[in-house]
Design a protein around this motif. Structure first.
Motif, PDB file in Angstrom:
ATOM      1  N   GLU A 213       0.845  -1.205   0.000  1.00 10.58           N
ATOM      2  CA  GLU A 213       0.000   0.000   0.000  1.00 10.58           C
ATOM      3  C   GLU A 213       0.876   1.249   0.000  1.00 10.58           C
ATOM      4  O   GLU A 213       0.643   2.200  -0.770  1.00 10.58           O
ATOM      5  N   LYS A 214       1.902   1.233   0.824  1.00  5.15           N
ATOM      6  CA  LYS A 214       2.832   2.363   0.906  1.00  5.15           C
ATOM      7  C   LYS A 214       3.631   2.510  -0.388  1.00  5.15           C
ATOM      8  O   LYS A 214       3.836   3.622  -0.889  1.00  5.15           O
ATOM      9  N   GLU A 215       4.054   1.385  -0.944  1.00  8.62           N
ATOM     10  CA  GLU A 215       4.879   1.416  -2.157  1.00  8.62           C
ATOM     11  C   GLU A 215       4.116   1.975  -3.353  1.00  8.62           C
ATOM     12  O   GLU A 215       4.682   2.669  -4.198  1.00  8.62           O
ATOM     13  N   ILE A 216       2.821   1.669  -3.435  1.00  7.49           N
ATOM     14  CA  ILE A 216       2.007   2.209  -4.527  1.00  7.49           C
ATOM     15  C   ILE A 216       2.047   3.734  -4.512  1.00  7.49           C
ATOM     16  O   ILE A 216       2.166   4.384  -5.553  1.00  7.49           O
ATOM     17  N   LEU A 217       1.966   4.311  -3.324  1.00  4.70           N
ATOM     18  CA  LEU A 217       2.019   5.767  -3.195  1.00  4.70           C
ATOM     19  C   LEU A 217       3.408   6.306  -3.520  1.00  4.70           C
ATOM     20  O   LEU A 217       3.545   7.381  -4.111  1.00  4.70           O
ATOM     21  N   GLU A 218       4.437   5.545  -3.165  1.00  5.83           N
ATOM     22  CA  GLU A 218       5.813   5.978  -3.434  1.00  5.83           C
ATOM     23  C   GLU A 218       6.115   5.965  -4.931  1.00  5.83           C
ATOM     24  O   GLU A 218       6.706   6.919  -5.460  1.00  5.83           O
ATOM     25  N   ILE A 219       5.710   4.898  -5.626  1.00  2.00           N
ATOM     26  CA  ILE A 219       5.995   4.798  -7.056  1.00  2.00           C
ATOM     27  C   ILE A 219       5.117   5.769  -7.847  1.00  2.00           C
ATOM     28  O   ILE A 219       5.583   6.435  -8.778  1.00  2.00           O
ATOM     29  N   ASN A 220       3.829   5.848  -7.476  1.00  2.00           N
ATOM     30  CA  ASN A 220       2.894   6.817  -8.069  1.00  2.00           C
ATOM     31  C   ASN A 220       2.991   6.829  -9.595  1.00  2.00           C
ATOM     32  O   ASN A 220       3.192   7.861 -10.228  1.00  2.00           O
ATOM     33  N   ASN A 221       2.865   5.631 -10.174  1.00  2.00           N
ATOM     34  CA  ASN A 221       3.001   5.468 -11.615  1.00  2.00           C
ATOM     35  C   ASN A 221       1.796   4.674 -12.103  1.00  2.00           C
ATOM     36  O   ASN A 221       1.528   3.580 -11.607  1.00  2.00           O
ATOM     37  N   THR A 222       1.074   5.222 -13.080  1.00  2.00           N
ATOM     38  CA  THR A 222      -0.137   4.534 -13.541  1.00  2.00           C
ATOM     39  C   THR A 222       0.178   3.175 -14.145  1.00  2.00           C
ATOM     40  O   THR A 222      -0.666   2.273 -14.134  1.00  2.00           O
ATOM     41  N   GLU A 223       1.382   3.000 -14.687  1.00  2.00           N
ATOM     42  CA  GLU A 223       1.777   1.693 -15.210  1.00  2.00           C
ATOM     43  C   GLU A 223       1.843   0.655 -14.099  1.00  2.00           C
ATOM     44  O   GLU A 223       1.665  -0.535 -14.337  1.00  2.00           O
ATOM     45  N   TYR A 224       2.116   1.120 -12.881  1.00  3.80           N
ATOM     46  CA  TYR A 224       2.182   0.204 -11.732  1.00  3.80           C
ATOM     47  C   TYR A 224       0.811   0.034 -11.086  1.00  3.80           C
ATOM     48  O   TYR A 224       0.380  -1.083 -10.805  1.00  3.80           O
ATOM     49  N   THR A 225       0.108   1.138 -10.877  1.00  2.00           N
ATOM     50  CA  THR A 225      -1.163   1.052 -10.163  1.00  2.00           C
ATOM     51  C   THR A 225      -2.212   0.261 -10.951  1.00  2.00           C
ATOM     52  O   THR A 225      -3.150  -0.274 -10.356  1.00  2.00           O
ATOM     53  N   ARG A 226      -2.053   0.143 -12.260  1.00  2.00           N
ATOM     54  CA  ARG A 226      -3.036  -0.627 -13.023  1.00  2.00           C
ATOM     55  C   ARG A 226      -2.979  -2.117 -12.689  1.00  2.00           C
ATOM     56  O   ARG A 226      -3.907  -2.863 -13.005  1.00  2.00           O
ATOM     57  N   PHE A 227      -1.884  -2.563 -12.053  1.00  2.00           N
ATOM     58  CA  PHE A 227      -1.815  -3.963 -11.630  1.00  2.00           C
ATOM     59  C   PHE A 227      -2.660  -4.204 -10.377  1.00  2.00           C
ATOM     60  O   PHE A 227      -2.853  -5.343  -9.963  1.00  2.00           O
ATOM     61  N   TYR A 228      -3.141  -3.128  -9.765  1.00  2.00           N
ATOM     62  CA  TYR A 228      -4.044  -3.216  -8.613  1.00  2.00           C
ATOM     63  C   TYR A 228      -5.260  -2.344  -8.902  1.00  2.00           C
ATOM     64  O   TYR A 228      -5.460  -1.308  -8.257  1.00  2.00           O
ATOM     65  N   PRO A 229      -6.087  -2.743  -9.883  1.00  2.00           N
ATOM     66  CA  PRO A 229      -7.179  -1.868 -10.336  1.00  2.00           C
ATOM     67  C   PRO A 229      -8.226  -1.573  -9.280  1.00  2.00           C
ATOM     68  O   PRO A 229      -8.849  -0.526  -9.305  1.00  2.00           O
ATOM     69  N   GLN A 230      -8.418  -2.503  -8.334  1.00  2.00           N
ATOM     70  CA  GLN A 230      -9.415  -2.285  -7.294  1.00  2.00           C
ATOM     71  C   GLN A 230      -8.880  -2.798  -5.966  1.00  2.00           C
ATOM     72  O   GLN A 230      -8.470  -3.950  -5.863  1.00  2.00           O
ATOM     73  N   PHE A 231      -8.843  -1.935  -5.001  1.00  2.00           N
ATOM     74  CA  PHE A 231      -8.478  -2.399  -3.669  1.00  2.00           C
ATOM     75  C   PHE A 231      -9.022  -1.424  -2.634  1.00  2.00           C
ATOM     76  O   PHE A 231      -9.197  -0.239  -2.898  1.00  2.00           O
ATOM     77  N   ASP A 232      -9.326  -1.979  -1.469  1.00  2.00           N
ATOM     78  CA  ASP A 232      -9.854  -1.179  -0.364  1.00  2.00           C
ATOM     79  C   ASP A 232      -9.148  -1.618   0.902  1.00  2.00           C
ATOM     80  O   ASP A 232      -9.349  -2.732   1.372  1.00  2.00           O
ATOM     81  N   VAL A 233      -8.290  -0.766   1.430  1.00  2.00           N
ATOM     82  CA  VAL A 233      -7.517  -1.138   2.609  1.00  2.00           C
ATOM     83  C   VAL A 233      -8.015  -0.430   3.863  1.00  2.00           C
ATOM     84  O   VAL A 233      -7.401  -0.521   4.923  1.00  2.00           O
ATOM     85  N   GLU A 234      -9.117   0.273   3.760  1.00  2.00           N
ATOM     86  CA  GLU A 234      -9.672   0.971   4.918  1.00  2.00           C
ATOM     87  C   GLU A 234     -10.299  -0.039   5.877  1.00  2.00           C
ATOM     88  O   GLU A 234     -11.253  -0.728   5.540  1.00  2.00           O
ATOM     89  N   SER A 235      -9.758  -0.152   7.081  1.00  2.00           N
ATOM     90  CA  SER A 235     -10.271  -1.140   8.033  1.00  2.00           C
ATOM     91  C   SER A 235     -11.011  -0.505   9.207  1.00  2.00           C
ATOM     92  O   SER A 235     -11.844  -1.140   9.835  1.00  2.00           O
ATOM     93  N   ASN A 236     -10.696   0.729   9.549  1.00  2.00           N
ATOM     94  CA  ASN A 236     -11.357   1.432  10.656  1.00  2.00           C
ATOM     95  C   ASN A 236     -11.190   0.710  11.998  1.00  2.00           C
ATOM     96  O   ASN A 236     -11.945   0.932  12.932  1.00  2.00           O
ATOM     97  N   TYR A 237     -10.195  -0.152  12.083  1.00  2.00           N
ATOM     98  CA  TYR A 237      -9.933  -0.878  13.341  1.00  2.00           C
ATOM     99  C   TYR A 237     -11.201  -1.525  13.889  1.00  2.00           C
ATOM    100  O   TYR A 237     -11.513  -1.433  15.064  1.00  2.00           O
ATOM    101  N   TRP A 238     -11.903  -2.210  12.995  1.00  2.00           N
ATOM    102  CA  TRP A 238     -13.161  -2.857  13.358  1.00  2.00           C
ATOM    103  C   TRP A 238     -12.980  -3.875  14.480  1.00  2.00           C
ATOM    104  O   TRP A 238     -13.925  -4.172  15.217  1.00  2.00           O
ATOM    105  N   TRP A 239     -11.799  -4.401  14.651  1.00  2.00           N
ATOM    106  CA  TRP A 239     -11.537  -5.424  15.674  1.00  2.00           C
ATOM    107  C   TRP A 239     -11.386  -4.839  17.077  1.00  2.00           C
ATOM    108  O   TRP A 239     -11.248  -5.577  18.041  1.00  2.00           O
ATOM    109  N   GLU A 240     -11.421  -3.523  17.184  1.00  2.00           N
ATOM    110  CA  GLU A 240     -11.305  -2.881  18.490  1.00  2.00           C
ATOM    111  C   GLU A 240     -12.674  -2.526  19.082  1.00  2.00           C
ATOM    112  O   GLU A 240     -12.759  -1.865  20.116  1.00  2.00           O
TER     113      GLU A 240
END
Length: 405
Positions: free
Chosen positions: A134-161
């Motif tokens: 997740e961090k690396e996607i932001l670091e590279i910030n290249n559409t050629e790279y982000t297209r390999f992850y077309p859909q993702f949702d990493v928002e968890s809101n600490y539901w386990w707490e």
């Protein structure tokens, strides 16, 4: 029972990193409310989830022997003669023969994922399961790279707490016989330690089998201290290669650290080790070296301490061996076959069945040789960002790919 029947919808709760509920970890479907939104173990009661209309309809389809789209991975494995998760589940709970779609709410198997916190960024993984990617996607910030992850949702809101999550677990603690933990990397997630500690304090751990999917790069002393308190422990080792191949594919792991952890774990009486390498383009021709490493430990100790259970990668497609040239795949398989013929002594039928399935894949012509260009683009972007070179750990694959670059 029917050919589509799987016992898990009657005994299991599987949670995605965001708290959403699935029938099992390899299903593509989610358990949803009547308004179409997903149930969440941190915000919805386990009773509402388990006896929801969606869960009841799923159970009815299984009892009716109907095809279930989310179960296609098991159907695929069974078609090619491999032991599926469905068959393993049914054998584990063979005494449970449901005749009704409703559950008596005695959940035996909890499959838990508390967010995507991880210390590695494996090439076959994704941002939903790795905070480092997740961090690396932001670091590279290249559409050629982000297209390999077309859909993702990493928002968890600490539901386990939430209090709701704690109540859901407490309500089933007397029924649980198996807990599966993955991530992210489960040994760096504090909530996992909290649950293990509570089970030990209440003396429930002695009745529970603990399954942990780990990359074995965390040497937190608590991890080793907690394991002897459980009835039994299965560690699924997420290791994809020997030496430099592992360090390339599961960056920034160190194989020496993994080796040290393995030799510590094989001395623990209640721990079983299942090696689960993901066979993909980047390691097909090198995977036999990892097989040798594990089996050499078994031979030295004269007993089956490490059970190799390979996974044949299906997705993401740009890593799938289906797109390699047939002659390259056959040469890679020949090395595996010769090793099995001469040096494989302790491996189970599950290993042999998977290798037979791999043999079939290696005999097939490439589905689309142009897909190798996708692999090259993906790999080159990561190499440039991480300062790695495929040629340093897999020169034969590097040489092959030069023909398509």
């Amino acid at each position: 029972m029917t050919e589509s029947f799987c016992v898990l919808p009657w005994v299991n709760i599987t949670v995605d990193p965001d708290g959403a509920i699935k029938p099992c970890c390899i299903s593509h479907d989610y358990i949803k409310k009547e308004d179409g939104t997903k149930f969440n173990l941190g915000y919805d009661s386990i009773d509402d989830i388990y006896n929801s209309q969606n869960f009841i309809e799923l159970r009815q389809k299984m009892l009716n022997n109907e095809y279930i789209s989310g179960c296609d991975v098991c159907y695929h494995n069974e078609k090619y003669g491999r032991q599926s998760r469905r068959l393993i589940n049914n054998e584990q709970y063979k005494d449970i023969i449901p005749t009704t779609t409703k559950s008596d709410l005695k959940i035996k198997f909890f499959d838990l994922r508390f967010g995507n916190l991880c210390n590695l960024k494996c090439r076959s993984c994704n941002p939903t399961n790795s905070s480092q990617i997740e961090k690396e996607i932001l670091e590279i910030n290249n559409t050629e790279y982000t297209r390999f992850y077309p859909q993702f949702d990493v928002e968890s809101n600490y539901w386990w707490e939430t209090d709701t999550f704690d109540e859901n677990i407490k309500s089933q603690v007397d029924n649980i016989d198996t807990i599966y933990m993955t991530g992210g990397e489960p040994t760096v997630i504090e909530k996992n330690f909290e649950i293990l500690r509570d089970l030990i304090k209440t003396d429930k751990s002695k009745d529970i089998t603990l399954i942990i999917n780990t990359n074995l790069t965390n040497t937190n002393p608590r991890f080793y201290q907690y394991l002897p308190n459980f009835k039994s422990v299965i560690l699924q080792l997420s290791i994809d290669g020997y030496g430099e191949v592992q360090e390339y594919l599961r960056y920034p792991s160190k194989f020496s650290q993994i080796d040290e952890s393995i030799h510590k774990l094989i001395k623990m009486h209640n721990v079983k080790l299942w090696a689960t390498p993901v066979i993909q383009i980047g390691n097909l021709n090198k995977i036999v070296d990892l097989f040798k490493y594990f089996e050499d430990i078994n031979v030295k100790e004269n007993k089956p301490l490490i059970d190799i259970r390979p996974i044949l990668l299906q997705d993401p497609q740009h890593l799938n061996i289906d797109y390699l040239p047939k002659d390259f795949k056959q040469k890679a398989f020949a090395k595996i076959f010769m090793w099995m013929l001469n040096d494989c002594k302790w491996q189970s039928q599950i290993f042999k069945d998977t290798i037979n399935a791999l043999k079939e894949k290696c005999q097939e012509e490439s589905k689309d040789i142009n897909m190798l260009q996708e692999y090259i683009k993906f790999n080159n972007l990561l190499d440039d960002h991480r300062g790695q070179r495929l040629a340093d750990c897999n020169y034969d694959l590097h040489t092959l790919l030069k023909e398509y670059d």
